[in-house]
Design a protein around this motif. Structure first.
Motif, PDB file in Angstrom:
ATOM      1  N   ASP A 203     -23.857 -59.323 -22.942  1.00 48.63           N
ATOM      2  CA  ASP A 203     -23.092 -60.484 -22.025  1.00 48.63           C
ATOM      3  C   ASP A 203     -23.471 -60.139 -20.691  1.00 48.63           C
ATOM      4  OD1 ASP A 203     -21.885 -60.571 -24.648  1.00 48.63           O
ATOM      5  OD2 ASP A 203     -20.254 -58.980 -24.133  1.00 48.63           O
ATOM      6  N   VAL A 205     -22.066 -60.954 -16.461  1.00 49.12           N
ATOM      7  CA  VAL A 205     -20.870 -61.007 -15.644  1.00 49.12           C
ATOM      8  C   VAL A 205     -21.369 -62.131 -14.606  1.00 49.12           C
ATOM      9  CG1 VAL A 205     -18.982 -60.613 -14.460  1.00 49.12           C
ATOM     10  CG2 VAL A 205     -19.407 -59.369 -16.504  1.00 49.12           C
ATOM     11  N   ILE A 214     -17.665 -64.702 -17.948  1.00 49.48           N
ATOM     12  CA  ILE A 214     -18.438 -63.942 -18.860  1.00 49.48           C
ATOM     13  C   ILE A 214     -19.576 -64.973 -19.441  1.00 49.48           C
ATOM     14  CG2 ILE A 214     -18.374 -62.326 -20.773  1.00 49.48           C
ATOM     15  CD1 ILE A 214     -16.556 -61.583 -18.352  1.00 49.48           C
ATOM     16  N   SER A 425     -12.716 -64.791 -16.787  1.00 47.13           N
ATOM     17  CA  SER A 425     -12.571 -63.546 -17.339  1.00 47.13           C
ATOM     18  C   SER A 425     -11.182 -63.439 -17.773  1.00 47.13           C
ATOM     19  CB  SER A 425     -12.770 -62.330 -16.378  1.00 47.13           C
ATOM     20  OG  SER A 425     -12.037 -62.551 -15.247  1.00 47.13           O
TER      21      SER A 425
END
Length: 434
Positions: A203, A205, A214, A425
């Motif tokens: 993942d 950010v 994300i 998020s």
């Protein structure tokens, strides 16, 4: 013996459901899907929050207000004779006929769900099945449609976790965003009119104006309006897509009546005729999946104008039936202007072979599949790619793209003017010890 076998099959289906998020009913076109479980297979250190995804049905009930007015004798109201509804016009009659054809399929699917006690027991745990720490919301959610107009040069910062030789593998930071000098790699890219890719198997950010988004592994997004979509066209047909999902912002009065968080701009039907489906198609062809509401005007437009303009041949109809956690429908099945299901129209785009005398051969799609799930925010569709895999022509794993996307799946290209909408998020929880 047959009863024992049935119990064993139910147990196997339930185990598969916990693993992949899809429950297949035996000898039936019906399936039940938990989109949260399906989406979470795209992430490593984050999970989609069930309470946020299902917020429409997981909110605490509001108690009935207690009246403080002084009581007064009830006034007798004159009973009015109910008005007879006006006769249906031709388009409404066709819509009713389509509904009556789908009705027994939908009722049979819901009946299978209601009779599956083990599955209903699993649905009752959806609220608390988070297993992570909630990420704090960082201010109000951005309107990317507005930002695209007001700040077209806006940048996005991608924060990728990397393993430096001098980092201690036994004591990694809890959140790599807080310790960029230890194990974080940053890239700053244009947010609009640019292909933003997460090429890692983890993942990532993304940060835009202090809000975090994300991004799942091996995925990318292109945030633009319809005028820029041709920048996504592959240089060669061999680099095209063999699964194309389209969720157009159809003109719809309810889209403007919703809250600001759910509201989105719509487009007239004629704009969708220009979508370059042929140019996006892989040389061996593509399966095209188009979300459509129950308005007969749209169904007729797709059949008579849109699919012919795209060069797409009809393959099958699927139905998305919206249910609550107890298995009941979100509203009456026969409400004329607000029915608890939507349609997914499938077709095949022939690809390069259409320019030769060779007719493409595609696998027939089993018609009338019913996909049941608890709906999320307004206009958010369930991730149905797993149910289409066996029908996708060409290479495996498939190259997939979603047009007018509002979220991103691992391995996919997402295009639209707000593909980060549900990547905020606030919709995720942080998984511990990852």
């Amino acid at each position: 013996m047959s009863e024992e076998l049935s119990v064993m099959e139910d147990s196997q289906n339930l185990s598969l459901f916990y693993e992949c998020g899809i429950y297949f009913f035996e000898d039936s076109n019906a399936v039940f899907m938990d989109p949260v479980r399906v989406l979470n297979r795209s992430y490593n250190r984050f999970r989609v929050s069930p309470s946020n995804y299902y917020s429409r049905f997981f909110k605490s009930p509001i108690p009935n207000p207690v009246s403080t007015a002084t009581s007064s004798p009830a006034k007798r109201k004159r009973k009015r004779k109910p008005k007879e509804p006006p006769p249906l016009n031709q388009r409404e009659q066709i819509a009713l006929q389509r509904h009556n054809e789908a009705r027994p399929l939908l009722l049979e699917a819901q009946e299978r769900l209601v009779k599956s006690n083990e599955l209903l027991d699993a649905l009752s745990t959806f609220r608390s099945d988070s297993r992570g720490t909630v990420r704090e919301c960082e201010g109000s959610q951005h309107s990317f449609v507005q930002l695209g107009r007001e700040a077209p040069l806006l940048e996005v910062t991608l924060n990728s976790r990397v393993c430096h030789p001098d980092a201690d593998p036994h004591h990694p930071p809890n959140d790599f965003e807080e310790s960029p000098s230890v194990c974080c790699e940053q890239r700053v890219l244009p947010a609009f009119n640019n292909l933003v890719a997460n090429d890692t198997k983890d993942d990532v950010v993304a940060e835009i104006l202090n809000n975090h988004y994300i991004i799942p592994r091996e995925s990318c997004f292109y945030m633009s309006d319809l005028r820029q979509i041709r920048n996504l066209l592959p240089a060669h047909a061999d680099s095209g897509f063999n699964l194309i999902i389209v969720d157009p912002p159809w003109e719809n009065a309810s889209a403007h009546q919703k809250s600001s968080q759910c509201r989105y701009p719509t487009l007239p039907n004629r704009y969708f005729l220009s979508l370059p489906i042929k140019q996006l198609t892989h040389t061996e062809g593509a399966l095209v999946a188009l979300w459509v509401t129950n308005r007969e005007k749209l169904r007729s437009f797709v059949e008579r104008e849109l699919f012919p303009a795209w060069g797409v041949s009809f393959a099958a109809n699927f139905y998305w039936l919206k249910v609550k956690e107890n298995g009941s429908l979100i509203c009456d099945l026969d409400l004329f202007h607000h029915r608890p299901y939507e349609c997914l129209i499938l077709g095949y785009s022939p690809g390069k072979v259409s320019n030769t005398n060779v007719q493409p051969k595609f696998k027939p799609v089993k018609n009338d599949r019913v996909i049941m799930s608890i709906p999320a925010d307004y206009s958010r569709k369930p991730p149905i790619a797993d149910l289409l895999l066996e029908y996708i022509p060409g290479l495996k794993p498939p190259r997939c793209i979603e047009l007018f996307a509002r979220e991103i799946m691992a391995g996919w290209v997402a295009w639209g003017n707000e593909p980060l909408c549900f990547q905020d998020s606030r919709y995720f929880v942080k998984v511990m010890d990852k």
